[in-house]
Scaffold this motif. Structure first.
Motif, PDB file in Angstrom:
ATOM      1  N   ALA A 217     -50.392 -41.065   2.328  1.00 35.90           N
ATOM      2  CA  ALA A 217     -50.268 -39.781   1.329  1.00 35.90           C
ATOM      3  C   ALA A 217     -49.532 -38.336   1.741  1.00 35.90           C
ATOM      4  CB  ALA A 217     -51.886 -39.301   0.400  1.00 35.90           C
ATOM      5  N   LEU A 220     -46.483 -38.403   3.790  1.00 34.86           N
ATOM      6  CA  LEU A 220     -45.223 -39.087   2.645  1.00 34.86           C
ATOM      7  C   LEU A 220     -45.533 -37.303   2.210  1.00 34.86           C
ATOM      8  CD1 LEU A 220     -43.336 -40.294   0.950  1.00 34.86           C
ATOM      9  CD2 LEU A 220     -45.359 -40.439  -0.688  1.00 34.86           C
ATOM     10  N   LEU A 221     -46.226 -36.707   1.964  1.00 35.91           N
ATOM     11  CA  LEU A 221     -46.098 -35.194   1.554  1.00 35.91           C
ATOM     12  C   LEU A 221     -45.555 -34.484   2.573  1.00 35.91           C
ATOM     13  CD1 LEU A 221     -46.858 -32.833  -0.257  1.00 35.91           C
ATOM     14  CD2 LEU A 221     -49.009 -32.669   1.272  1.00 35.91           C
ATOM     15  N   THR A 224     -41.391 -35.023   3.023  1.00 35.16           N
ATOM     16  CA  THR A 224     -40.762 -34.758   1.553  1.00 35.16           C
ATOM     17  C   THR A 224     -41.208 -33.126   1.828  1.00 35.16           C
ATOM     18  OG1 THR A 224     -43.204 -35.043   0.073  1.00 35.16           O
ATOM     19  CG2 THR A 224     -41.527 -36.355  -0.195  1.00 35.16           C
ATOM     20  N   TRP A 234     -42.365 -32.373  -3.070  1.00 36.05           N
ATOM     21  CA  TRP A 234     -43.263 -32.246  -2.023  1.00 36.05           C
ATOM     22  C   TRP A 234     -44.596 -31.930  -3.451  1.00 36.05           C
ATOM     23  CZ3 TRP A 234     -46.144 -27.417  -1.639  1.00 36.05           C
ATOM     24  CH2 TRP A 234     -45.544 -26.227  -1.696  1.00 36.05           C
ATOM     25  N   VAL A 237     -46.152 -35.302  -4.916  1.00 30.61           N
ATOM     26  CA  VAL A 237     -47.076 -35.427  -3.780  1.00 30.61           C
ATOM     27  C   VAL A 237     -48.326 -35.053  -3.922  1.00 30.61           C
ATOM     28  CG1 VAL A 237     -47.319 -37.081  -2.095  1.00 30.61           C
ATOM     29  CG2 VAL A 237     -45.067 -36.773  -2.512  1.00 30.61           C
ATOM     30  N   ASN A 240     -51.191 -35.073  -6.563  1.00 27.99           N
ATOM     31  CA  ASN A 240     -51.800 -36.359  -6.458  1.00 27.99           C
ATOM     32  C   ASN A 240     -52.786 -36.648  -4.757  1.00 27.99           C
ATOM     33  OD1 ASN A 240     -51.069 -38.316  -8.683  1.00 27.99           O
ATOM     34  ND2 ASN A 240     -48.945 -37.292  -7.848  1.00 27.99           N
ATOM     35  N   THR A 241     -52.378 -36.483  -4.387  1.00 28.18           N
ATOM     36  CA  THR A 241     -53.228 -36.269  -2.974  1.00 28.18           C
ATOM     37  C   THR A 241     -53.910 -35.578  -2.857  1.00 28.18           C
ATOM     38  OG1 THR A 241     -51.389 -35.825  -1.355  1.00 28.18           O
ATOM     39  CG2 THR A 241     -53.450 -35.864  -0.208  1.00 28.18           C
TER      40      THR A 241
END
Length: 316
Positions: A217, A220-221, A224, A234, A237, A240-241
Motif C-alpha cells: 500500500a 503503491l501510494l 501513484t 493517490w 490509495v 485505504n492505506t
C-alpha cells in the motif's frame, strides 16, 4: 465556498457524510468490539487500541466530509479541486499518527522478542528511526497543505512532493524491516516439535501478510503520487492505506483467539472479572534439554503468545 454547503432541494434526515462514516467505519468498529470484549490486556495496550479506534473514526468522518464537499454541492465543477480542504489536511495528520502508532507497536513487539545479538537491536532501532522520519515527513506535508492549499492538487508544491516522498518511502522501509526482523526471530525459534512449529508458522504467516499489505500500500501510494502527478489517484490509495494500518493492527490482536484455540491443550479458569486462558504447548522439558536449545513451555495469558527458547523470549 463553504464546506457546509448543502445540495439544493435536499431533505432532512441522515446526511451523505453521516451514512458513509457508519458504513466505512464498520469493519474497524467490529474489530474493535471483538478486541475489547475478548481480551483483558494491559491498560496501556487497551489505551492504544482505543486511541486507534477513535482516530480511525475521526479520519473517516473527515474524509467523508471532504468528499461530500468536492462531489455533491458542486457536482460537475472542478473549481473546488483547486484547493485542499482543512478537513482533509487534518485527516492526513491523523493518518500519519495512525501509521506511526501501528509501526511503534510492532517495534514494541520486536523489543519484547528479546532476541540476543546486535542484529536484533539494530533492526529494531531502524524500525523506530524510519518510523520517526516518516512521521516527520508527514507532519511537514500537513504544514504545507495548510500554508499552500492551492498548490497540493494542482500545480503541486515541490517541497510538499519531497516531504510526501520522505513520509511514504521511510514508512514503507519501516514496515519492511519490521517484517523481516520478526520473521527472522520466528524462524530461529523453529524446533522439531509439530505443535510449536505449527504455531510459529501461523504467527509468521500473520506477520508476513501484515507486512505485505501495508508495504504494498505504501509503495503503491508512492508510485501513484509521483507517476500520476496530474491526477488524484493517490488520494484513493491514501485513504485505504490508513484503513489497512488500523485493520491489520486489530487483526494481529484478534488473531490470538484462533491461534489459542487451534494449538491449545489446556483449560479455562475464571478469577474475579479477569479471564485467564492457560495453555500448554507441550510437556515441560528438563533443564538438560533446555540447554540444548529446544523449546521450553510456558503458561501464557490471553494478552500474549509467549514462545521461549534457551536464548530468546517472545511475547507476540
Amino acid at each position: 465556498m463553504s464546506a457546509n454547503a448543502t445540495v439544493p432541494g435536499a431533505t432532512g434526515g441522515p446526511t451523505f457524510a453521516e451514512d458513509s462514516v457508519l458504513l466505512y467505519w464498520g469493519v474497524s468498529g467490529l474489530q474493535g468490539y471483538m478486541y475489547f470484549t475478548r481480551y483483558n490486556d494491559k491498560l496501556w495496550v487497551r489505551a492504544v487500541a482505543a486511541t486507534m479506534l477513535i482516530l480511525d473514526f475521526v479520519s473517516v468522518a473527515l474524509i467523508c466530509q471532504s468528499m461530500y464537499y468536492y462531489m455533491l454541492p458542486h457536482f460537475g465543477s472542478f473549481a473546488p479541486l483547486s484547493a485542499v480542504t482543512k478537513e482533509l489536511s487534518i485527516e492526513c495528520l491523523i493518518a500519519a499518527v495512525i501509521t506511526f502508532i501501528s509501526q511503534m507497536y510492532f517495534a514494541y513487539q520486536l523489543y519484547m522478542v528479546k532476541s540476543p545479538g546486535i542484529t536484533a537491536a539494530v533492526m529494531n532501532s531502524l524500525v523506530i528511526l524510519f518510523g520517526i522520519i516518516g512521521l516527520g515527513g508527514a507532519v511537514g506535508c500537513v504544514g504545507m497543505m495548510f500554508l499552500y492549499p492551492h498548490s497540493i492538487f494542482m500545480n503541486r508544491n515541490h517541497v510538499f512532493a519531497i516531504l510526501a516522498g520522505i513520509a511514504k518511502g521511510f514508512g514503507a522501509a519501516a514496515d519492511i524491516v519490521a517484517t523481516i526482523a520478526m520473521c527472522m526471530f520466528l524462524k530461529s525459534a523453529e524446533t522439531g516439535m509439530k505443535r510449536t512449529s505449527g504455531m510459529l508458522k501461523s504467527l509468521m504467516h500473520l506477520v508476513i501478510n501484515r507486512g505485505i499489505l501495508v508495504t504494498v500500500a505504501q509503495i503503491l501510494l508512492l508510485i501513484t503520487f509521483f507517476a500520476t502527478a496530474g491526477h488524484l489517484y493517490w488520494l484513493a490509495v491514501h485513504i485505504n492505506t490508513t484503513k489497512l494500518y488500523v485493520n491489520t493492527f486489530f487483526g494481529m490482536l484478534n488473531a490470538r483467539t484462533s491461534l489459542q484455540e487451534r494449538f491449545a491443550t489446556g483449560h479455562m479458569s475464571m478469577s474475579g472479572e479477569t479471564t485467564v486462558n492457560t495453555l500448554r504447548l507441550a510437556a515441560p522439558m528438563s533443564p538438560k534439554r533446555e540447554k540444548m536449545g529446544e523449546l521450553d513451555t510456558q503458561d501464557y495469558a490471553m494478552s500474549a503468545i509467549r514462545v521461549t527458547t534457551s536464548s530468546t523470549v517472545a511475547d507476540i
